[in-house]
Write an enzyme that holds these catalytic residues in place. Structure first.
Site, PDB file in Angstrom:
ATOM      1  N   PHE A  83       0.821  -1.221   0.000  1.00  0.00           N
ATOM      2  CA  PHE A  83       0.000   0.000   0.000  1.00  0.00           C
ATOM      3  C   PHE A  83       0.851   1.267   0.000  1.00  0.00           C
ATOM      4  CE2 PHE A  83      -2.764  -3.046   2.265  1.00  0.00           C
ATOM      5  CZ  PHE A  83      -3.946  -2.865   1.588  1.00  0.00           C
ATOM      6  N   LYS A  87      -0.248   9.796  -2.107  1.00  0.00           N
ATOM      7  CA  LYS A  87      -1.511   9.628  -2.850  1.00  0.00           C
ATOM      8  C   LYS A  87      -2.271  10.909  -3.167  1.00  0.00           C
ATOM      9  CE  LYS A  87      -4.424   9.157   1.180  1.00  0.00           C
ATOM     10  NZ  LYS A  87      -5.636   8.607   1.751  1.00  0.00           N
ATOM     11  N   SER A 127      -5.328   2.034  -9.013  1.00  0.00           N
ATOM     12  CA  SER A 127      -6.459   2.965  -8.947  1.00  0.00           C
ATOM     13  C   SER A 127      -7.190   3.007 -10.278  1.00  0.00           C
ATOM     14  CB  SER A 127      -5.906   4.356  -8.621  1.00  0.00           C
ATOM     15  OG  SER A 127      -6.853   5.350  -8.877  1.00  0.00           O
ATOM     16  N   THR A 129      -7.912   5.485 -11.627  1.00  0.00           N
ATOM     17  CA  THR A 129      -7.367   6.640 -12.351  1.00  0.00           C
ATOM     18  C   THR A 129      -6.621   6.190 -13.616  1.00  0.00           C
ATOM     19  OG1 THR A 129      -6.172   8.723 -12.058  1.00  0.00           O
ATOM     20  CG2 THR A 129      -5.164   6.796 -11.070  1.00  0.00           C
ATOM     21  N   TYR A 152       0.822  11.348 -10.025  1.00  0.00           N
ATOM     22  CA  TYR A 152       0.352  10.262  -9.156  1.00  0.00           C
ATOM     23  C   TYR A 152      -0.226   9.119  -9.993  1.00  0.00           C
ATOM     24  CZ  TYR A 152      -2.961   7.647  -6.277  1.00  0.00           C
ATOM     25  OH  TYR A 152      -3.673   6.636  -5.681  1.00  0.00           O
ATOM     26  N   LYS A 156       0.980   4.995 -10.706  1.00  0.00           N
ATOM     27  CA  LYS A 156       0.180   3.758 -10.603  1.00  0.00           C
ATOM     28  C   LYS A 156       0.366   2.926 -11.878  1.00  0.00           C
ATOM     29  CE  LYS A 156      -1.282   4.310  -6.543  1.00  0.00           C
ATOM     30  NZ  LYS A 156      -0.597   3.546  -5.515  1.00  0.00           N
ATOM     31  N   ASN A 202     -10.291  14.859  -0.625  1.00  0.00           N
ATOM     32  CA  ASN A 202     -11.325  13.912  -1.054  1.00  0.00           C
ATOM     33  C   ASN A 202     -12.692  14.277  -0.475  1.00  0.00           C
ATOM     34  OD1 ASN A 202      -8.672  11.757  -0.792  1.00  0.00           O
ATOM     35  ND2 ASN A 202      -9.780  11.966  -2.705  1.00  0.00           N
ATOM     36  N   ARG A 234     -19.119   8.804  -9.355  1.00  0.00           N
ATOM     37  CA  ARG A 234     -18.033   7.924  -8.919  1.00  0.00           C
ATOM     38  C   ARG A 234     -18.629   6.654  -8.325  1.00  0.00           C
ATOM     39  NH1 ARG A 234     -15.907  11.364 -11.222  1.00  0.00           N
ATOM     40  NH2 ARG A 234     -14.132  12.690 -10.680  1.00  0.00           N
ATOM     41  N   GLY A 300      -9.006  18.609 -13.994  1.00  0.00           N
ATOM     42  CA  GLY A 300      -8.530  17.217 -13.969  1.00  0.00           C
ATOM     43  C   GLY A 300      -9.587  16.208 -13.562  1.00  0.00           C
TER      44      GLY A 300
HETATM   45  P1  NAD Z   1      -2.413   6.405   3.306  1.00  0.00           P
HETATM   46  O1  NAD Z   1      -1.586   7.603   3.045  1.00  0.00           O
HETATM   47  O2  NAD Z   1      -3.392   6.458   4.423  1.00  0.00           O
HETATM   48  O3  NAD Z   1      -1.475   5.128   3.532  1.00  0.00           O
HETATM   49  C1  NAD Z   1      -0.242   4.984   2.891  1.00  0.00           C
HETATM   50  C2  NAD Z   1       0.796   4.623   3.957  1.00  0.00           C
HETATM   51  O4  NAD Z   1       2.062   4.430   3.317  1.00  0.00           O
HETATM   52  C3  NAD Z   1       0.969   5.713   4.995  1.00  0.00           C
HETATM   53  O5  NAD Z   1       0.840   5.142   6.293  1.00  0.00           O
HETATM   54  C4  NAD Z   1       2.390   6.238   4.755  1.00  0.00           C
HETATM   55  O6  NAD Z   1       3.020   6.648   5.948  1.00  0.00           O
HETATM   56  C5  NAD Z   1       3.069   5.030   4.112  1.00  0.00           C
HETATM   57  N1  NAD Z   1       4.193   5.346   3.224  1.00  0.00           N
HETATM   58  C6  NAD Z   1       4.234   6.223   2.200  1.00  0.00           C
HETATM   59  N2  NAD Z   1       5.436   6.202   1.615  1.00  0.00           N
HETATM   60  C7  NAD Z   1       6.193   5.286   2.276  1.00  0.00           C
HETATM   61  C8  NAD Z   1       7.516   4.799   2.156  1.00  0.00           C
HETATM   62  N3  NAD Z   1       8.340   5.289   1.230  1.00  0.00           N
HETATM   63  N4  NAD Z   1       7.951   3.850   3.014  1.00  0.00           N
HETATM   64  C9  NAD Z   1       7.139   3.355   3.957  1.00  0.00           C
HETATM   65  N5  NAD Z   1       5.875   3.768   4.142  1.00  0.00           N
HETATM   66  C10 NAD Z   1       5.403   4.725   3.305  1.00  0.00           C
HETATM   67  O7  NAD Z   1      -3.146   6.044   1.926  1.00  0.00           O
HETATM   68  P2  NAD Z   1      -4.337   5.037   1.632  1.00  0.00           P
HETATM   69  O8  NAD Z   1      -5.532   5.826   1.295  1.00  0.00           O
HETATM   70  O9  NAD Z   1      -4.415   4.004   2.686  1.00  0.00           O
HETATM   71  O10 NAD Z   1      -3.815   4.407   0.272  1.00  0.00           O
HETATM   72  C11 NAD Z   1      -3.103   3.192   0.247  1.00  0.00           C
HETATM   73  C12 NAD Z   1      -2.718   2.878  -1.186  1.00  0.00           C
HETATM   74  O11 NAD Z   1      -3.892   2.809  -1.990  1.00  0.00           O
HETATM   75  C13 NAD Z   1      -1.819   3.918  -1.856  1.00  0.00           C
HETATM   76  O12 NAD Z   1      -0.910   3.242  -2.699  1.00  0.00           O
HETATM   77  C14 NAD Z   1      -2.797   4.739  -2.670  1.00  0.00           C
HETATM   78  O13 NAD Z   1      -2.173   5.352  -3.758  1.00  0.00           O
HETATM   79  C15 NAD Z   1      -3.756   3.659  -3.115  1.00  0.00           C
HETATM   80  N6  NAD Z   1      -5.076   4.183  -3.483  1.00  0.00           N
HETATM   81  C16 NAD Z   1      -5.763   4.930  -2.580  1.00  0.00           C
HETATM   82  C17 NAD Z   1      -7.003   5.451  -2.924  1.00  0.00           C
HETATM   83  C18 NAD Z   1      -7.782   6.300  -1.946  1.00  0.00           C
HETATM   84  O14 NAD Z   1      -8.739   6.945  -2.359  1.00  0.00           O
HETATM   85  N7  NAD Z   1      -7.439   6.329  -0.670  1.00  0.00           N
HETATM   86  C19 NAD Z   1      -7.542   5.175  -4.187  1.00  0.00           C
HETATM   87  C20 NAD Z   1      -6.822   4.377  -5.083  1.00  0.00           C
HETATM   88  C21 NAD Z   1      -5.574   3.883  -4.705  1.00  0.00           C
HETATM   89  C1  UD1 Z   2      -9.151  11.301  -6.778  1.00  0.00           C
HETATM   90  C2  UD1 Z   2      -8.159  10.992  -7.851  1.00  0.00           C
HETATM   91  C3  UD1 Z   2      -7.857   9.514  -7.878  1.00  0.00           C
HETATM   92  C4  UD1 Z   2      -7.397   9.036  -6.525  1.00  0.00           C
HETATM   93  C5  UD1 Z   2      -8.471   9.399  -5.488  1.00  0.00           C
HETATM   94  C6  UD1 Z   2      -8.005   9.051  -4.114  1.00  0.00           C
HETATM   95  C7  UD1 Z   2      -8.432  12.691  -9.586  1.00  0.00           C
HETATM   96  C8  UD1 Z   2      -8.884  12.955 -10.975  1.00  0.00           C
HETATM   97  N1  UD1 Z   2      -8.627  11.439  -9.127  1.00  0.00           N
HETATM   98  O1  UD1 Z   2     -10.363  10.699  -7.173  1.00  0.00           O
HETATM   99  O2  UD1 Z   2      -6.823   9.270  -8.802  1.00  0.00           O
HETATM  100  O3  UD1 Z   2      -7.207   7.637  -6.560  1.00  0.00           O
HETATM  101  O4  UD1 Z   2      -8.719  10.812  -5.542  1.00  0.00           O
HETATM  102  O5  UD1 Z   2      -7.033   9.915  -3.641  1.00  0.00           O
HETATM  103  O6  UD1 Z   2      -7.955  13.564  -8.903  1.00  0.00           O
HETATM  104  N2  UD1 Z   2     -15.589  16.731  -4.749  1.00  0.00           N
HETATM  105  C9  UD1 Z   2     -16.271  17.902  -4.476  1.00  0.00           C
HETATM  106  N3  UD1 Z   2     -15.826  18.668  -3.433  1.00  0.00           N
HETATM  107  C10 UD1 Z   2     -14.725  18.327  -2.680  1.00  0.00           C
HETATM  108  C11 UD1 Z   2     -14.050  17.127  -2.972  1.00  0.00           C
HETATM  109  C12 UD1 Z   2     -14.490  16.362  -4.024  1.00  0.00           C
HETATM  110  O7  UD1 Z   2     -17.248  18.235  -5.139  1.00  0.00           O
HETATM  111  O8  UD1 Z   2     -14.370  19.088  -1.769  1.00  0.00           O
HETATM  112  C13 UD1 Z   2     -16.071  15.866  -5.837  1.00  0.00           C
HETATM  113  C14 UD1 Z   2     -15.071  15.703  -6.969  1.00  0.00           C
HETATM  114  O9  UD1 Z   2     -15.280  16.693  -7.955  1.00  0.00           O
HETATM  115  C15 UD1 Z   2     -15.432  14.297  -7.476  1.00  0.00           C
HETATM  116  C16 UD1 Z   2     -15.954  13.572  -6.233  1.00  0.00           C
HETATM  117  O10 UD1 Z   2     -16.280  14.589  -5.296  1.00  0.00           O
HETATM  118  O11 UD1 Z   2     -16.482  14.391  -8.394  1.00  0.00           O
HETATM  119  C17 UD1 Z   2     -14.907  12.649  -5.628  1.00  0.00           C
HETATM  120  O12 UD1 Z   2     -13.708  13.380  -5.452  1.00  0.00           O
HETATM  121  P1  UD1 Z   2     -12.438  12.783  -4.673  1.00  0.00           P
HETATM  122  O13 UD1 Z   2     -12.870  12.205  -3.376  1.00  0.00           O
HETATM  123  O14 UD1 Z   2     -11.399  13.830  -4.637  1.00  0.00           O
HETATM  124  O15 UD1 Z   2     -11.997  11.556  -5.572  1.00  0.00           O
HETATM  125  P2  UD1 Z   2     -11.683  11.495  -7.146  1.00  0.00           P
HETATM  126  O16 UD1 Z   2     -11.501  12.835  -7.726  1.00  0.00           O
HETATM  127  O17 UD1 Z   2     -12.702  10.622  -7.784  1.00  0.00           O
END
Ligand code: NAD
Ligand code: UD1
Length: 345
Positions: A83, A87, A127, A129, A152, A156, A202, A234, A300
């Site tokens: 993970f 992000k 993701s 994305t 970012y 991925k 988010n 979404r 974006g």
């Molecule tokens: P998060 O930031 O809560 O967790 C990531 C963890 O990785 C953190 O605890 C951070 O301290 C650790 N980390 C980062 N870089 C590191 C390194 N170099 N060495 C050791 N530890 C490190 O994020 P999350 O939301 O739990 O996301 C987990 C994974 O899922 C990420 O790869 C993220 O890109 C991917 N992802 C997340 C979402 C989302 O919306 N949260 C969506 C799609 C993909």
């Molecule tokens: C974004 C990233 C995606 C990443 C994910 C988790 C982009 C294009 N995509 O997804 O790659 O994996 O975050 O980090 O950036 N919104 C509002 N007001 C807010 C926040 C969000 O209206 O304050 C809307 C956004 O326009 C979107 C939806 O809510 O339509 C979800 O947004 P968000 O939670 O940021 O996720 P993504 O943009 O889908």
């Protein structure tokens, strides 16, 4: 000795929920995290839920020597769920090299160490994305990977390719990338959840912080999209459901059921919701009103994306189970518990 699963980023949002589900499924877990975006107290939350405080090592995956020293001399790890990454999409556009450095070097060092220390299985956090604005909805795994809209997103894509080419080169590695749609919610116990630093990017943390009174109002980014109410669509996936997909995926690798060596799956609900629908569902589920205002589009943002989950349903035997309302309620319960805890500290 039973084999253990190494969870990188295991104190983070999705990692911590996955650690809980792994322990519930009777796996032994070792967490490795540099605590860049998470706190050590997450381990207490995991212990409160499961009765087990997992082994933890504070290591930066970019530190090749320390990573190597960690793996040297231990033959009890045979699988990795990876993970750890940065992000924040917006931040990655401002600091691309920071994102390439962390998100690429970490996986590079990890794969390298896995090969040298005889560790075969890796599940990777990808993701939706990677699909950009899909041509066809719901989007399935055959859809093309699009030109990345952020560094970012590009990391991925490159991470997925690094794992695929490593497998295809004949190294003794098996891999599964899980392409998450929009993970939201928290563990129903409210002992662990999402704790973003500063102003959330988010949608869900912004909603719960607005409900709690930390933010004055939620800005809804655009209502002129081609969707029923004009706001983007979404696929919001419950974090516990998402975590269970990791358990299934790593067990598939351990049991050597993935004949292809490298696979990738969409992990979503298959249902799309607009931003306004999420706000309304949150209000219904929690009784809290969300002060919100329509503002300009966020650059974006894609218009609509939701998953075709047939492959995950059929191949992995996994399916999202929780309703949007119960997921939103879990996010709200976590926000309240988290704030109360912070106040008491
Ligand atoms: P998060 O930031 O809560 O967790 C990531 C963890 O990785 C953190 O605890 C951070 O301290 C650790 N980390 C980062 N870089 C590191 C390194 N170099 N060495 C050791 N530890 C490190 O994020 P999350 O939301 O739990 O996301 C987990 C994974 O899922 C990420 O790869 C993220 O890109 C991917 N992802 C997340 C979402 C989302 O919306 N949260 C969506 C799609 C993909
Ligand atoms: C974004 C990233 C995606 C990443 C994910 C988790 C982009 C294009 N995509 O997804 O790659 O994996 O975050 O980090 O950036 N919104 C509002 N007001 C807010 C926040 C969000 O209206 O304050 C809307 C956004 O326009 C979107 C939806 O809510 O339509 C979800 O947004 P968000 O939670 O940021 O996720 P993504 O943009 O889908």
């Amino acid at each position: 000795m039973g084999k253990k699963i190494l969870v990188t980023g295991g104190t983070g949002y999705i990692g911590s929920h996955t650690v809980v589900e792994l322990i519930n499924a009777h796996h032994e877990v070792v967490i490795l995290d540099n605590l860049y975006n998470s706190g050590i107290s997450v381990l207490d939350g995991i212990r409160d839920i499961t009765g087990v405080k997992p082994e933890f090592h504070q290591i930066d995956l970019c530190d090749k020597e320390r990573l190597d020293a960690f793996f040297a001399g231990r033959d009890d790890i045979d699988s990795v769920i990876h993970f750890a990454a940065y992000k924040a999409v917006g931040e990655s556009a401002e600091k691309p090299l920071m994102y390439y450095h962390n998100n690429l070097n970490s996986t590079l060092n990890l794969l390298d160490a896995m090969i040298r220390h005889g560790i075969s299985n890796i599940v990777f956090s990808s993701s939706c994305t990677v699909y950009g604005e899909p041509d066809k909805l719901p989007v399935d795994e055959q859809a093309p990977v699009k030109e990345p809209s952020s560094p970012y997103g590009n990391t991925k894509q490159v991470n997925e390719q690094m794992i695929r080419f490593t497998v295809e080169a004949g190294h003794p590695i098996r891999g599964i990338s899980l392409r998450y749609f929009n993970p939201i919610g928290a563990h129903p116990s409210a002992k662990i959840g999402e704790a973003p630093q500063g102003i959330p990017n988010n949608l869900l943390p912004y909603i719960t912080q607005t409900a709690f009174g930390i933010r004055e109002k939620l800005k809804v980014f655009g209502n002129d999209y081609d969707t029923p109410d004009g706001t983007p669509i979404r696929d919001y996936i419950n974090v516990v459901d998402l975590s269970k997909a990791h358990v299934v995926a790593i067990e598939r690798l351990i049991d050597q059921k993935n004949k292809k060596g490298y696979e990738f799956f969409n992990i979503g609900t298959g249902r799309g919701h607009t931003v306004l629908e999420v706000i309304q569902a949150f209000e219904r589920a929690t009784g809290q009103k969300i002060n919100h205002q329509i503002v300009a589009r966020r650059p974006g943002d894609v218009e609509k994306v939701y998953a075709d989950t047939t492959a995950a349903n059929q191949e992995l035997g996994w399916k999202a189970e929780k309703t949007l309302e119960e997921t939103l309620l879990s996010a709200w319960n976590w926000e309240k518990a988290y704030r109360q805890n912070k106040n008491e500290q």
